[in-house]
Design an enzyme around this catalytic site. Structure first.
Site, PDB file in Angstrom:
ATOM      1  N   GLN A  66       0.826  -1.204   0.000  1.00  0.00           N
ATOM      2  CA  GLN A  66       0.000   0.000   0.000  1.00  0.00           C
ATOM      3  C   GLN A  66       0.859   1.252   0.000  1.00  0.00           C
ATOM      4  O   GLN A  66       1.886   1.315   0.690  1.00  0.00           O
ATOM      5  CB  GLN A  66      -0.924  -0.007   1.229  1.00  0.00           C
TER       6      GLN A  66
ATOM      7  N   LYS B 243      -8.244   2.617  -2.775  1.00  0.00           N
ATOM      8  CA  LYS B 243      -8.913   2.489  -1.475  1.00  0.00           C
ATOM      9  C   LYS B 243      -9.422   3.852  -1.016  1.00  0.00           C
ATOM     10  O   LYS B 243      -8.682   4.830  -1.023  1.00  0.00           O
ATOM     11  CB  LYS B 243      -7.937   1.922  -0.443  1.00  0.00           C
TER      12      LYS B 243
ATOM     13  N   HIS C 272     -11.593   5.072   5.805  1.00  0.00           N
ATOM     14  CA  HIS C 272     -10.367   4.925   6.599  1.00  0.00           C
ATOM     15  C   HIS C 272     -10.684   4.643   8.065  1.00  0.00           C
ATOM     16  O   HIS C 272     -10.043   5.161   8.985  1.00  0.00           O
ATOM     17  CB  HIS C 272      -9.488   6.173   6.482  1.00  0.00           C
TER      18      HIS C 272
ATOM     19  N   GLY D  95     -15.700  -1.305  10.220  1.00  0.00           N
ATOM     20  CA  GLY D  95     -16.752  -1.790  11.101  1.00  0.00           C
ATOM     21  C   GLY D  95     -16.934  -3.287  11.172  1.00  0.00           C
ATOM     22  O   GLY D  95     -17.850  -3.767  11.850  1.00  0.00           O
ATOM     23  N   ILE D  96     -16.074  -4.067  10.514  1.00  0.00           N
ATOM     24  CA  ILE D  96     -16.225  -5.528  10.528  1.00  0.00           C
ATOM     25  C   ILE D  96     -15.794  -6.072  11.889  1.00  0.00           C
ATOM     26  O   ILE D  96     -14.643  -5.936  12.292  1.00  0.00           O
ATOM     27  CB  ILE D  96     -15.388  -6.184   9.422  1.00  0.00           C
ATOM     28  N   ARG D  97     -16.736  -6.700  12.587  1.00  0.00           N
ATOM     29  CA  ARG D  97     -16.450  -7.279  13.900  1.00  0.00           C
ATOM     30  C   ARG D  97     -16.889  -8.736  14.004  1.00  0.00           C
ATOM     31  O   ARG D  97     -16.485  -9.435  14.933  1.00  0.00           O
ATOM     32  CB  ARG D  97     -17.156  -6.468  15.006  1.00  0.00           C
TER      33      ARG D  97
ATOM     34  N   ARG E 184      -8.764  -2.822  12.689  1.00  0.00           N
ATOM     35  CA  ARG E 184      -8.724  -2.859  14.152  1.00  0.00           C
ATOM     36  C   ARG E 184      -8.893  -4.279  14.690  1.00  0.00           C
ATOM     37  O   ARG E 184      -8.258  -4.655  15.677  1.00  0.00           O
ATOM     38  CB  ARG E 184      -9.809  -1.947  14.730  1.00  0.00           C
TER      39      ARG E 184
END
Length: 396
Positions: A128, A254, A278, A311-313, A333
């Site tokens: 990246q 992205k 982001h 937000g993927i948890r 995260r």
């Protein structure tokens, strides 16, 4: 080691908070200004429901797909994040975990480990870059990635400088020297596990960015590179086209949230776009990426691959994103919390959690493959979708 295993990403976050010095943990949860966008990234998934089938579930489900030509065992890849000082293994540990679970590693140009070491750990690595330092500097960076064996290039456009965070900006030192270590020691000594991990290596956390220098050199300090990025004028679409042509291989843009930008990206010849804000670290008040995904996906169709991050948890979040048009998702995260909780094994744990959740959701929906998912599987409330960059009726 049974106590090292965790059941959910939320538990991984709790352990990361307990084990990391406050300033290090704050860098993982930091977001722009009020944190409206970072909160919406997570909350928006809870607004979506499922339309399950009670009959017809298969006993085996196929989670595999491809992302920019790379086969992955589940529709989840590692998003590039900078300076992973939460664990001595850093990006190399994450790369090994991704390889062990059959997925792609995204390596940031602000990473703390050299690209050559990371690709040795996981040949399926996308490198990246930001538009930083102008064309000559980028050409050198890209050529090093090519020589190292990177299989894709990711250009991040969704990061801007935040002028104020209500919870305070992360206190990242300019460099890790004796003076800095002494200043941070009262905070670090309250986290003995984290401190002992680094003490065993006889090296403090590395705050240099080796992939912005020549191979074999330590690279500039993080803030020197950050300052160069801030001083570089933003790219034009012509710049994006130039960089794509220079790279000549799989190329992801992205940070696309608008339909008109997505169409311009197609015209620029990109291979993939990631619908992203982001992780809430861009313009606060931007909608959750999952809200923008359906309109962007519909606008570009199958002309480019569409990914999503933010937000993927849970595995069910992945399924919702794929059903609404994403080829795969990128996580940030979530795996950093796993890394902080238990190193490489913690990242593998997070990927296993997501895999299990994807499989369970597919079973509940009566599908044998992630490729069977469609918008018909999702309950989307009225007003949920944000079709940014689409002319209003009065403009037509």
């Amino acid at each position: 080691m049974a106590e090292a295993w965790f059941e959910t990403v939320a538990i991984a976050q709790q352990r990361a908070k307990r084990r990391l010095p406050k300033s290090v943990y704050s860098s993982l949860i930091a977001a722009s200004e009020k944190g409206i966008t970072v909160a919406d990234n997570v909350a928006a998934f809870s607004e979506l429901g499922f339309a399950p089938h009670v009959i017809g579930a298969t006993d085996k489900r196929d989670l595999s797909t491809t992302v920019m030509g790379q086969e992955v065992s589940l529709p989840v890849i590692i998003s590039p994040t900078g300076v992973q000082a939460v664990d001595p293994g850093g990006e190399v540990a994450v790369a090994r975990a991704a390889a062990a679970r059959g997925t792609v590693m995204g390596l940031s140009s602000f990473a703390s480990k050299p690209i050559e070491e990371v690709i040795a750990a996981n040949p399926k690595t996308f490198f990246q870059v930001y538009w930083q330092g102008g064309r000559d500097a980028l050409a050198e960076r890209v050529e090093r990635a090519r020589q190292a064996g990177a299989v894709g290039l990711v250009v991040t456009t969704d990061w801007t400088f935040s002028h104020g965070r209500d919870w305070g900006s992360p206190k990242i030192p300019e460099e890790m020297n004796l003076k800095t270590i002494l200043r941070l020691s009262p905070e670090a000594i309250t986290r003995p596990r984290w401190l002992w991990k680094f003490a065993k290596t006889l090296r403090p956390p590395d705050l240099r960015v080796p992939n912005q220098g020549r191979r074999g050199e330590p690279g500039p300090p993080f803030f020197a590179a950050y300052g160069e990025w801030m001083a570089t004028p933003p790219p034009t679409w012509e710049d994006i086209g130039w960089l794509r042509e220079l790279w000549g291989g799989p190329f992801m843009l992205k940070g696309v949230m608008r339909v008109d930008d997505a169409k311009r990206a197609v015209d620029a010849g990109v291979s993939a776009i990631s619908v992203s804000n982001h992780g809430g670290n861009n313009l606060d008040g931007t909608p959750a990426s999952i809200r923008a995904l359906p309109a962007v996906s519909a606008a570009v169709g199958d002309q480019v691959e569409v990914l999503l991050d933010g937000g993927i948890r849970r595995g069910s979040d992945v399924v919702k994103a794929v059903a609404l048009g994403a080829r795969a998702v990128m996580i940030g995260r979530a795996y950093l919390w796993g890394l902080a909780a238990n190193g490489q094994a913690g990242v593998e744990n997070v990927l296993d959690i997501l895999r299990g959740g994807i499989d369970s959701a597919l079973m509940g929906l009566g599908h044998a493959s992630v490729h069977d998912l469609s918008p018909a599987d999702i309950l989307v409330p009225t007003g949920f979708i944000r079709d940014l960059g689409v002319p209003s009726r009065r403009d037509v």
